[in-house]
Design a protein around this motif. Structure first.
Motif, PDB file in Angstrom:
ATOM      1  N   GLU A  56       0.843  -1.279   0.174  1.00 27.31           N
ATOM      2  CA  GLU A  56       0.134  -0.137   0.104  1.00 27.31           C
ATOM      3  C   GLU A  56       1.060   1.394   0.042  1.00 27.31           C
ATOM      4  O   GLU A  56       0.354   2.191  -0.843  1.00 27.31           O
ATOM      5  CB  GLU A  56      -0.938   0.013   1.058  1.00 27.31           C
ATOM      6  CG  GLU A  56      -1.612   1.584   1.337  1.00 27.31           C
ATOM      7  CD  GLU A  56      -2.204   1.183   2.837  1.00 27.31           C
ATOM      8  OE1 GLU A  56      -2.648   2.434   3.236  1.00 27.31           O
ATOM      9  OE2 GLU A  56      -2.467   0.219   3.254  1.00 27.31           O
ATOM     10  N   VAL A  57       1.757   1.132   0.738  1.00 30.12           N
ATOM     11  CA  VAL A  57       2.766   2.555   0.991  1.00 30.12           C
ATOM     12  C   VAL A  57       3.540   2.650  -0.291  1.00 30.12           C
ATOM     13  O   VAL A  57       3.904   3.758  -0.697  1.00 30.12           O
ATOM     14  CB  VAL A  57       3.647   2.255   2.243  1.00 30.12           C
ATOM     15  CG1 VAL A  57       4.714   3.073   2.276  1.00 30.12           C
ATOM     16  CG2 VAL A  57       2.850   2.228   3.353  1.00 30.12           C
ATOM     17  N   THR A  58       4.075   1.691  -0.824  1.00 28.05           N
ATOM     18  CA  THR A  58       4.981   1.760  -2.216  1.00 28.05           C
ATOM     19  C   THR A  58       4.285   1.597  -3.592  1.00 28.05           C
ATOM     20  O   THR A  58       5.029   2.234  -4.413  1.00 28.05           O
ATOM     21  CB  THR A  58       6.188   0.796  -1.948  1.00 28.05           C
ATOM     22  OG1 THR A  58       5.404  -0.497  -2.176  1.00 28.05           O
ATOM     23  CG2 THR A  58       6.674   0.846  -0.776  1.00 28.05           C
ATOM     24  N   LYS A 195      17.404   3.428  10.765  1.00 27.78           N
ATOM     25  CA  LYS A 195      16.445   3.767   9.498  1.00 27.78           C
ATOM     26  C   LYS A 195      15.328   4.837   9.752  1.00 27.78           C
ATOM     27  O   LYS A 195      14.919   4.727  10.880  1.00 27.78           O
ATOM     28  CB  LYS A 195      16.249   2.475   8.783  1.00 27.78           C
ATOM     29  CG  LYS A 195      17.524   1.439   8.437  1.00 27.78           C
ATOM     30  CD  LYS A 195      18.458   2.235   7.411  1.00 27.78           C
ATOM     31  CE  LYS A 195      19.332   1.304   6.876  1.00 27.78           C
ATOM     32  NZ  LYS A 195      20.012   0.468   7.643  1.00 27.78           N
ATOM     33  N   THR A 196      14.746   4.875   8.832  1.00 27.95           N
ATOM     34  CA  THR A 196      13.635   5.920   8.795  1.00 27.95           C
ATOM     35  C   THR A 196      12.567   5.128   9.608  1.00 27.95           C
ATOM     36  O   THR A 196      11.779   5.584  10.480  1.00 27.95           O
ATOM     37  CB  THR A 196      13.100   6.349   7.467  1.00 27.95           C
ATOM     38  OG1 THR A 196      14.120   7.140   7.137  1.00 27.95           O
ATOM     39  CG2 THR A 196      11.828   7.301   7.714  1.00 27.95           C
ATOM     40  N   ILE A 197      12.239   3.771   9.226  1.00 24.57           N
ATOM     41  CA  ILE A 197      11.415   2.893   9.938  1.00 24.57           C
ATOM     42  C   ILE A 197      11.981   2.038  10.611  1.00 24.57           C
ATOM     43  O   ILE A 197      13.008   1.291   9.869  1.00 24.57           O
ATOM     44  CB  ILE A 197      10.420   2.511   8.873  1.00 24.57           C
ATOM     45  CG1 ILE A 197       9.577   3.592   8.074  1.00 24.57           C
ATOM     46  CG2 ILE A 197       9.413   1.207   9.433  1.00 24.57           C
ATOM     47  CD1 ILE A 197       8.741   4.206   9.184  1.00 24.57           C
ATOM     48  N   ASP A 265       2.785   3.969   9.934  1.00 26.69           N
ATOM     49  CA  ASP A 265       1.740   5.173  10.132  1.00 26.69           C
ATOM     50  C   ASP A 265       2.283   6.440  10.405  1.00 26.69           C
ATOM     51  O   ASP A 265       1.840   7.421   9.989  1.00 26.69           O
ATOM     52  CB  ASP A 265       0.943   4.624  11.328  1.00 26.69           C
ATOM     53  CG  ASP A 265      -0.083   3.549  11.053  1.00 26.69           C
ATOM     54  OD1 ASP A 265      -0.204   3.220   9.857  1.00 26.69           O
ATOM     55  OD2 ASP A 265      -0.415   2.671  11.931  1.00 26.69           O
ATOM     56  N   LYS A 266       3.655   6.340  10.803  1.00 26.76           N
ATOM     57  CA  LYS A 266       4.292   7.752  10.951  1.00 26.76           C
ATOM     58  C   LYS A 266       5.299   7.944  10.015  1.00 26.76           C
ATOM     59  O   LYS A 266       5.795   9.155   9.818  1.00 26.76           O
ATOM     60  CB  LYS A 266       4.922   7.607  12.452  1.00 26.76           C
ATOM     61  CG  LYS A 266       4.147   7.449  13.576  1.00 26.76           C
ATOM     62  CD  LYS A 266       5.067   7.531  14.904  1.00 26.76           C
ATOM     63  CE  LYS A 266       5.483   6.183  15.299  1.00 26.76           C
ATOM     64  NZ  LYS A 266       4.195   5.225  15.590  1.00 26.76           N
ATOM     65  N   LEU A 267       5.222   7.329   8.837  1.00 24.51           N
ATOM     66  CA  LEU A 267       6.293   7.569   7.674  1.00 24.51           C
ATOM     67  C   LEU A 267       6.093   9.029   7.157  1.00 24.51           C
ATOM     68  O   LEU A 267       6.848   9.734   6.812  1.00 24.51           O
ATOM     69  CB  LEU A 267       6.208   6.401   6.648  1.00 24.51           C
ATOM     70  CG  LEU A 267       7.032   6.599   5.311  1.00 24.51           C
ATOM     71  CD1 LEU A 267       8.409   6.849   5.819  1.00 24.51           C
ATOM     72  CD2 LEU A 267       6.786   5.462   4.461  1.00 24.51           C
ATOM     73  N   PRO A 268       4.769   9.449   6.790  1.00 24.28           N
ATOM     74  CA  PRO A 268       4.661  10.757   6.243  1.00 24.28           C
ATOM     75  C   PRO A 268       5.208  12.048   7.207  1.00 24.28           C
ATOM     76  O   PRO A 268       5.846  12.951   6.863  1.00 24.28           O
ATOM     77  CB  PRO A 268       3.288  11.066   6.160  1.00 24.28           C
ATOM     78  CG  PRO A 268       2.697   9.849   5.943  1.00 24.28           C
ATOM     79  CD  PRO A 268       3.567   8.713   6.755  1.00 24.28           C
ATOM     80  N   MET A 269       5.210  11.682   8.519  1.00 23.54           N
ATOM     81  CA  MET A 269       5.683  12.637   9.448  1.00 23.54           C
ATOM     82  C   MET A 269       7.178  12.549   9.721  1.00 23.54           C
ATOM     83  O   MET A 269       7.774  13.394   9.591  1.00 23.54           O
ATOM     84  CB  MET A 269       5.058  12.158  10.992  1.00 23.54           C
ATOM     85  CG  MET A 269       5.536  12.948  12.117  1.00 23.54           C
ATOM     86  SD  MET A 269       4.643  12.372  13.666  1.00 23.54           S
ATOM     87  CE  MET A 269       5.636  10.960  14.027  1.00 23.54           C
TER      88      MET A 269
END
Length: 397
Positions: A56-58, A195-197, A265-269
């Motif tokens: 969904e994200v990618t 890493k970011t996530i 869920d926090k990736l945009p932030m």
């Protein structure tokens, strides 16, 4: 002129700041606790839930999660059919796993040089290193910036090569509006704490190929299947399974998967804050002739994992090690990413020598990784910039 702390001056800050740090909140704690209270700690429903979330994200069709980013690269190399006698082209400015995945399969890593402005692998250098033995290209999204995917895809198509995008740094990055993970033949992610996530550890391989997807599932779990269509013998009962290939135990736990789902869920932030920090660094350093700022291609909307401070040796009286130590004295604790892979003793024993990639080697001599992570405060950011500028001014030629 203000004297750097290493020369007896006062440090810009009293407490240390490090180059990377994970960010966890109550939702993350709750996600892990929910798994611990459930019936499944591994091989449970969170695995499929995470794989669906990554798609969904990618925008990728298929995702297979695994134990770590290195396992993801090994799995991708396996299902690409890489084996003894093959060559795999990659960059030397990366963590060793990007090249080791070829060695795991009995193949030979071949190192192409970088673009001296973006620091990513140079497609022109890739073309120069293709031989009849070349099987694949492992292109690393260094610092989070996407590689030149259009050019690399065209090269791989022309020479019938598999393009594996090592996106350990670049979850959240888009290339021409498409999510990294949905473009290359296979794309690998890492969920290490810096890493970011993060999942503590963890990895994933994403692909749009159903054939690769099915092979990845086998590679992750010993080559074992319960799918009747893949079995060769009559099914004895509901307990029955077969090992139809040689795979590994590269499975992810539901504990990790639950955490990664919450983090996504926090990736945009996370992405927005990292972009803010990078913009502030660039604004401060672009006007400083002692520093060279990494350039980005317009196709890449980058969620940056690392920020590279590159020193201009023509404008400084100190070298990278001395600048690094001076930053540490200011309580700005940095790192260096990366030592060229073929510098390592294991690769030297295999016959690799310094001098293979002059642009990459020059970059290594001049670069320092500055702090970059979601939890950095504006004051932290100001302190890092002040420390860099103070040292650069004091030692300017």
């Amino acid at each position: 002129m203000e004297k750097p702390a290493i020369c007896g001056g006062t440090p810009v800050r009293d407490t240390k700041i490090f180059y990377g740090h994970q960010y966890l909140d109550q939702a993350d704690y709750d996600a892990v606790l929910d798994v611990l209270k459930s019936d499944y700690l591994t091989c449970g429903p969170k695995i499929g839930e995470l794989e669906a979330k990554l798609c969904e994200v990618t925008g990728a069709k298929y995702a297979v999660v695994c134990s770590n980013g290195t396992a993801a690269l090994h799995m991708a190399a396996m299902v690409a059919g890489i084996g003894a006698g093959d060559e795999v082209i990659t960059t030397p400015i990366t963590f060793a796993a990007s090249a080791n995945c070829a060695l795991y399969c009995g193949a030979k890593p071949v190192f192409a040089d970088i673009n001296e402005k973006t620091y990513n692998i140079d497609p022109a250098s890739v073309k120069e290193h293709i031989t009849p033995a070349t099987k694949a290209v492992v292109a690393v999204d260094y610092t989070g910036q996407a590689v030149e995917l259009d050019e690399l895809q065209a090269i791989c198509k022309e020479h019938n090569l598999v393009l594996i995008e090592d996106a350990a740094h670049s979850i959240g990055t888009k290339y021409n509006g498409k999510g990294v993970g949905s473009i290359a033949d296979m794309t690998t992610f890492s969920f290490h704490p810096v890493k970011t996530i993060t999942g503590g550890e963890g990895g994933a391989v994403l692909t749009n190929s159903e054939e690769y997807y099915q092979k990845l599932l086998l590679a992750r779990a010993h080559g074992i299947t319960r799918e009747a269509s893949l079995m060769e013998h009559e099914i004895d009962g509901p307990w029955y399974y077969e090992q139809v290939d040689l795979g590994y135990n590269y499975r992810m736990t539901d504990i990790q998967a639950g955490l990664i789902i919450s983090q996504l869920d926090k990736l945009p932030m996370f992405s927005a804050r990292r972009k803010e920090i990078v913009a502030r660094y660039n604004e401060a350093f672009e006007k400083n002739d002692a520093i060279i700022v990494q350039q980005e291609i317009p196709q890449s909307d980058t969620t940056r994992h690392l920020y590279i401070l590159r020193l201009n040796p023509e404008k400084l009286t100190i070298n990278r090690r001395e600048f690094f130590d001076a930053l540490a004295a200011e309580n700005v604790c940095c790192n260096v990413h990366y030592i060229p892979v073929y510098y390592f003793p294991h690769y030297q024993k295999l016959g690799y020598k310094k001098g293979l990639c002059p642009k990459a080697e020059k970059l290594y001599d001049e670069m320092i990784t500055l702090p970059l992570y979601y939890g950095m405060s504006d004051q932290d950011l100001d302190d890092v910039i002040k420390a860099v500028e103070k040292i650069a001014a004091y030692y300017h030629k």
